[in-house]
Design a protein around this motif. Structure first.
Motif, PDB file in Angstrom:
ATOM      1  N   SER A  58      12.576   1.129 -18.765  1.00 48.59           N
ATOM      2  CA  SER A  58      11.773  -0.961 -19.718  1.00 48.59           C
ATOM      3  C   SER A  58       9.771  -0.315 -18.190  1.00 48.59           C
ATOM      4  O   SER A  58       9.319  -0.910 -19.071  1.00 48.59           O
ATOM      5  N   PHE A  59      10.502   0.503 -17.481  1.00 46.80           N
ATOM      6  CA  PHE A  59       9.189   0.970 -16.896  1.00 46.80           C
ATOM      7  C   PHE A  59       7.547   2.081 -17.102  1.00 46.80           C
ATOM      8  O   PHE A  59       7.034   2.404 -16.667  1.00 46.80           O
ATOM      9  N   SER A  60       8.685   2.490 -18.196  1.00 47.26           N
ATOM     10  CA  SER A  60       8.604   4.033 -18.617  1.00 47.26           C
ATOM     11  C   SER A  60       7.561   4.569 -19.963  1.00 47.26           C
ATOM     12  O   SER A  60       7.371   3.199 -20.820  1.00 47.26           O
ATOM     13  N   PRO A  71       6.729  -5.347 -17.075  1.00 50.58           N
ATOM     14  CA  PRO A  71       6.551  -6.227 -15.905  1.00 50.58           C
ATOM     15  C   PRO A  71       5.878  -6.583 -14.689  1.00 50.58           C
ATOM     16  O   PRO A  71       5.876  -5.423 -13.709  1.00 50.58           O
ATOM     17  N   GLN A  72       6.115  -7.704 -14.882  1.00 53.89           N
ATOM     18  CA  GLN A  72       5.275  -8.139 -12.891  1.00 53.89           C
ATOM     19  C   GLN A  72       6.449  -7.931 -11.896  1.00 53.89           C
ATOM     20  O   GLN A  72       5.899  -8.810 -10.662  1.00 53.89           O
ATOM     21  N   THR A 123       3.639  -4.941  -9.444  1.00 50.16           N
ATOM     22  CA  THR A 123       4.512  -5.774  -9.170  1.00 50.16           C
ATOM     23  C   THR A 123       4.345  -6.739  -7.855  1.00 50.16           C
ATOM     24  O   THR A 123       5.946  -6.536  -6.981  1.00 50.16           O
ATOM     25  N   GLY A 124       3.633  -6.267  -7.223  1.00 53.48           N
ATOM     26  CA  GLY A 124       3.027  -6.805  -5.999  1.00 53.48           C
ATOM     27  C   GLY A 124       3.985  -6.561  -4.379  1.00 53.48           C
ATOM     28  O   GLY A 124       4.718  -7.063  -3.805  1.00 53.48           O
ATOM     29  N   GLY A 181      -6.342   2.774 -16.897  1.00 51.06           N
ATOM     30  CA  GLY A 181      -7.202   1.776 -17.926  1.00 51.06           C
ATOM     31  C   GLY A 181      -6.227   0.806 -18.403  1.00 51.06           C
ATOM     32  O   GLY A 181      -7.300  -0.247 -18.525  1.00 51.06           O
ATOM     33  N   VAL A 182      -5.183   0.641 -18.468  1.00 54.01           N
ATOM     34  CA  VAL A 182      -4.697  -0.274 -19.486  1.00 54.01           C
ATOM     35  C   VAL A 182      -4.364  -1.040 -18.131  1.00 54.01           C
ATOM     36  O   VAL A 182      -4.272  -2.322 -18.724  1.00 54.01           O
ATOM     37  N   VAL A 183      -3.386  -0.918 -17.033  1.00 51.15           N
ATOM     38  CA  VAL A 183      -3.584  -1.754 -15.830  1.00 51.15           C
ATOM     39  C   VAL A 183      -4.745  -3.254 -15.592  1.00 51.15           C
ATOM     40  O   VAL A 183      -5.047  -4.278 -15.061  1.00 51.15           O
ATOM     41  N   THR A 184      -6.162  -2.214 -15.903  1.00 53.30           N
ATOM     42  CA  THR A 184      -7.349  -3.366 -15.972  1.00 53.30           C
ATOM     43  C   THR A 184      -7.951  -3.847 -16.782  1.00 53.30           C
ATOM     44  O   THR A 184      -9.289  -3.794 -16.009  1.00 53.30           O
TER      45      THR A 184
END
Length: 408
Positions: A58-60, A71-72, A123-124, A181-184
């Motif tokens: 799910s994180f790939s 997900p965070q 994910t903190g 680029g995606v996460v920012t």
């Protein structure tokens, strides 16, 4: 008597049908050797990507149902990956100047850890260990853009000390740039990952360019998996609709590699270390990596052309053998403690090696890719394969019935 012979035959048939998959114990042994052997930055980055694909799909970015950003909340299955990120960031200096995750002469290798660092930040993880994952990722990016040599048209060098373009770079750096680029929320950065691949392809498409005069099988695999990760990143992102042409290009370019490589697949089901040089040794590492990219292209690009050949390779790699040919492992291409064999020496690509951490990661990637492909319904499998699977299911049913009769 006839019934007993038939039962024995069916048992053997069933065992053969399942023989070309690694058991959980065998795959765990492969992962243990990977963890044991991965020391260099590219090995650790490849390990992190492979474990994500297998243990936490799910994180790939290669999982078609995954969302980006991810997900965070990090599940426990991601712990090994986050530990790799933690180890890298914890060793960084306190300098204010841009720095890579690992300081060495290969500018293109350390970014391979970048996606795991970005996931740790997302994910903190930093709230638990007080490490600055976001700052580390930004430093790595700025180091690439500000400190590393480039070609006149903008291709970032794989090396620091002089301008060199290696196919390895495509797997290590563009996926990090695009994921950043995606996460920012920066589409230009997502596009830059694609642009770097486009530039590298322009330079390295033929053996007349670059520092390697031959067609190195692992190099082609590195390029293909890097293209697929950027393709998956774009396709899963908020910018997917605006980057359709880039996705078409990446799909086509991976197919281009497959067409060139699988024309040279040996009768053994393996590639030679140099694909079109018959004198070079069989290399199970590149074979595993390239087969994984065929299953991934089937899922991401709906291209199934080379599925039969990937199946041939997978079955050869995971085949059982006689005790005299399996190094005590029961498997033809693995040692008794789980090392893939034969493999190229990762530190001297013209020579055969004995233990390859990246080869172990490629086995994990192949297992994950094949599992995802099967779960998706084995798209593109030949009618013969479907028939074989159907007959297998029918014979297993018969086996169960006959065994039940024999016990009455």
């Amino acid at each position: 008597m006839i019934r007993r012979i038939l039962v024995v035959f069916l048992v053997l048939l069933a065992e053969n049908a399942f023989a070309q998959n690694l058991t959980d114990d065998q795959l765990n042994a492969v992962k243990e050797r990977l963890a044991q052997g991965a020391k260099q930055s590219w090995e650790l980055g490849t390990e992190a990507q492979a474990l994500t694909e297998l243990d936490t799909p799910s994180f790939s970015v290669l999982t078609t149902s995954a969302s980006l950003p991810p997900p965070q909340s990090a599940p426990g299955s991601l712990e090994e990956v986050l530990t790799i990120a933690q180890s890298a960031v914890s060793k960084l200096s306190t300098s204010s100047a841009p720095q890579p995750f690992y300081a060495n002469s290969a500018a293109g290798d350390p970014p391979s850890i970048g996606v795991s660092v970005l996931i740790a930040n997302w994910t903190g993880r930093g709230q638990q260990d007080n490490l600055n994952y976001a700052g580390a990722a930004t430093d790595q990016l700025e180091y690439l853009f500000l400190k590393v040599p480039r070609t006149s048209d903008g291709a970032i060098s794989h090396r620091v000390e002089k301008l060199q373009l290696w196919s390895d770079f495509v797997a290590m750096t563009p996926p990090f740039i695009s994921y950043y680029g995606v996460v920012t929320g920066n589409q230009s950065m997502v596009e830059e990952g694609y642009n770097q691949i486009k530039l590298y392809r322009n330079y390295l498409l033929d053996s007349s360019a670059g520092t390697d005069p031959g067609h190195w099988s692992t190099g082609n695999g590195w390029a293909a998996i890097g293209m697929l990760r950027v393709l998956g990143t774009i396709a899963r992102s908020q910018f997917s609709g605006q980057m359709q042409s880039e996705q078409k290009d990446l799909t086509s370019w991976v197919g281009e590699i497959h067409s060139g490589m699988y024309a040279n697949l040996r009768s053994s089901g393996l590639f030679g270390n140099y694909a079109d040089q018959n004198s070079t040794f069989d290399d199970a590492a590149s074979t595993a990596l390239l087969a994984s990219t065929v299953y991934r292209l089937s899922l991401l690009g709906n291209v199934h052309t080379f599925i039969p050949m990937a199946e041939k390779s997978r079955q050869a790699l995971f085949a059982q053998g006689s005790s005299s040919s399996t190094n005590g492992s029961g498997l033809t291409h693995f040692t008794s403690d789980g090392w893939l064999t034969p493999v190229v020496n990762p530190d001297n690509i013209g020579q055969q090696g004995t233990q390859s951490p990246e080869g172990q990661a490629f086995v994990v990637e192949l297992s994950a890719a094949y599992s995802d492909w099967v779960k998706a319904g084995s798209p593109g499998a030949s009618s013969a394969s479907h028939l074989g699977a159907s007959l297998m299911r029918w014979w297993v049913i018969v086996l169960a019935v006959l065994t039940g009769i024999a016990l009455l």
